[in-house]
Design a protein around this motif. Structure first.
Motif, mmCIF file in Angstrom:
data_model
loop_
_atom_site.group_PDB
_atom_site.id
_atom_site.type_symbol
_atom_site.label_atom_id
_atom_site.label_comp_id
_atom_site.label_asym_id
_atom_site.label_seq_id
_atom_site.Cartn_x
_atom_site.Cartn_y
_atom_site.Cartn_z
ATOM 1 N N VAL A 1 0.866 -1.176 0.000
ATOM 2 C CA VAL A 1 0.000 0.000 0.000
ATOM 3 C C VAL A 1 0.904 1.229 0.000
ATOM 4 N N THR A 2 0.314 2.385 -0.209
ATOM 5 C CA THR A 2 1.073 3.632 -0.164
ATOM 6 C C THR A 2 0.583 4.468 1.003
ATOM 7 N N VAL A 3 1.512 4.887 1.852
ATOM 8 C CA VAL A 3 1.235 5.811 2.945
ATOM 9 C C VAL A 3 2.064 7.063 2.686
ATOM 10 N N THR A 4 1.710 8.146 3.329
ATOM 11 C CA THR A 4 2.499 9.372 3.224
ATOM 12 C C THR A 4 3.207 9.580 4.548
ATOM 13 N N VAL A 5 4.541 9.635 4.510
ATOM 14 C CA VAL A 5 5.345 9.833 5.713
ATOM 15 C C VAL A 5 6.024 11.192 5.600
ATOM 16 N N ASP A 6 5.691 12.087 6.511
ATOM 17 C CA ASP A 6 6.265 13.438 6.508
ATOM 18 C C ASP A 6 6.194 14.071 5.119
ATOM 19 N N GLY A 7 5.063 13.900 4.452
ATOM 20 C CA GLY A 7 4.823 14.527 3.160
ATOM 21 C C GLY A 7 5.313 13.760 1.954
ATOM 22 N N GLU A 8 5.965 12.596 2.162
ATOM 23 C CA GLU A 8 6.496 11.821 1.040
ATOM 24 C C GLU A 8 5.743 10.503 0.889
ATOM 25 N N PRO A 9 5.251 10.181 -0.328
ATOM 26 C CA PRO A 9 4.639 8.870 -0.544
ATOM 27 C C PRO A 9 5.662 7.771 -0.269
ATOM 28 N N THR A 10 5.244 6.752 0.467
ATOM 29 C CA THR A 10 6.148 5.696 0.906
ATOM 30 C C THR A 10 5.425 4.356 0.816
ATOM 31 N N ALA A 11 6.140 3.329 0.377
ATOM 32 C CA ALA A 11 5.569 1.984 0.332
ATOM 33 C C ALA A 11 5.494 1.409 1.737
ATOM 34 N N ALA A 12 4.399 0.733 2.032
ATOM 35 C CA ALA A 12 4.214 0.017 3.295
ATOM 36 C C ALA A 12 3.435 -1.256 2.962
ATOM 37 N N TYR A 13 3.235 -2.104 3.951
ATOM 38 C CA TYR A 13 2.579 -3.391 3.705
ATOM 39 C C TYR A 13 1.524 -3.656 4.757
ATOM 40 N N LEU A 14 0.338 -4.070 4.321
ATOM 41 C CA LEU A 14 -0.726 -4.402 5.259
ATOM 42 C C LEU A 14 -0.223 -5.448 6.244
ATOM 43 N N GLY A 15 -0.599 -5.290 7.496
ATOM 44 C CA GLY A 15 -0.141 -6.196 8.544
ATOM 45 C C GLY A 15 1.093 -5.683 9.265
ATOM 46 N N GLU A 16 1.672 -4.595 8.781
ATOM 47 C CA GLU A 16 2.821 -3.996 9.452
ATOM 48 C C GLU A 16 2.379 -2.730 10.173
ATOM 49 N N SER A 17 3.122 -2.370 11.198
ATOM 50 C CA SER A 17 2.745 -1.217 12.016
ATOM 51 C C SER A 17 3.248 0.092 11.427
ATOM 52 N N VAL A 18 2.689 1.174 11.921
ATOM 53 C CA VAL A 18 3.146 2.509 11.559
ATOM 54 C C VAL A 18 4.618 2.668 11.942
ATOM 55 N N ALA A 19 5.041 2.105 13.068
ATOM 56 C CA ALA A 19 6.443 2.179 13.488
ATOM 57 C C ALA A 19 7.358 1.560 12.435
ATOM 58 N N VAL A 20 6.959 0.427 11.878
ATOM 59 C CA VAL A 20 7.749 -0.224 10.830
ATOM 60 C C VAL A 20 7.821 0.675 9.599
ATOM 61 N N ARG B 1 -2.585 1.388 6.648
ATOM 62 C CA ARG B 1 -3.641 1.163 5.664
ATOM 63 C C ARG B 1 -3.358 2.086 4.495
ATOM 64 N N ASP B 2 -3.873 1.728 3.350
ATOM 65 C CA ASP B 2 -3.628 2.508 2.147
ATOM 66 C C ASP B 2 -4.121 3.940 2.332
ATOM 67 N N GLY B 3 -3.290 4.907 1.961
ATOM 68 C CA GLY B 3 -3.668 6.310 2.027
ATOM 69 C C GLY B 3 -3.418 6.981 3.362
ATOM 70 N N MET B 4 -2.932 6.250 4.346
ATOM 71 C CA MET B 4 -2.684 6.795 5.679
ATOM 72 C C MET B 4 -1.638 7.915 5.608
ATOM 73 N N VAL B 5 -1.827 8.959 6.423
ATOM 74 C CA VAL B 5 -0.874 10.060 6.508
ATOM 75 C C VAL B 5 -0.200 9.983 7.867
ATOM 76 N N ILE B 6 1.124 9.818 7.858
ATOM 77 C CA ILE B 6 1.915 9.646 9.072
ATOM 78 C C ILE B 6 2.917 10.790 9.157
ATOM 79 N N GLU B 7 2.967 11.428 10.322
ATOM 80 C CA GLU B 7 3.931 12.510 10.534
ATOM 81 C C GLU B 7 4.623 12.313 11.870
ATOM 82 N N ARG B 8 5.924 12.543 11.896
ATOM 83 C CA ARG B 8 6.637 12.495 13.167
ATOM 84 C C ARG B 8 6.159 13.662 14.009
#
Length: 103
Positions: A15-34, A83-90
């Motif tokens: 899935v794709t999440v946004t981390v600090d404004g940058e699109p980033t690959a992530a995987y369902l079943g993994e945590s935001v920390a990962v 989850r897909d589309g999640m926005v994560i910021e430190r």
């Protein structure tokens, strides 16, 4: 990173999440920390004094890994699944989003 054959582990759907404004690959079943660690910075937040913090207990007890997730500060990154589309910021201090580099 390659895994040994027969390890029995499989990643979830990409899935794709946004981390600090940058699109980033992530995987369902993994945590935001990962997802944050995979993005290249082990910190999830900074204290009021500017000291970086990150994953400590890994099971949602210590609250050291809090981040801003979908606009909600203080979200425990170690027990929140991506989850897909999640926005994560430190997070800075008790709830502010971390300022963008150079801004």
């Amino acid at each position: 990173m390659k895994r040994l054959p027969g390890h029995g582990l499989r990643r979830g759907q990409a899935v794709t999440v946004t981390v600090d404004g940058e699109p980033t690959a992530a995987y369902l079943g993994e945590s935001v920390a990962v997802a944050l660690m995979a993005h290249g910075d082990l910190s999830t937040r900074a204290t009021k004094g500017g000291e970086n913090r990150g994953l400590f207990c890994g099971m949602g007890v210590c609250f050291d890994c809090v981040a801003v997730v979908d606009g909600v500060p203080g979200t425990r990154a170690c027990v929140t699944w991506v989850r897909d589309g999640m926005v994560i910021e430190r997070q800075d201090g008790p709830g502010a989003r971390r300022a963008a580099p150079g801004g």
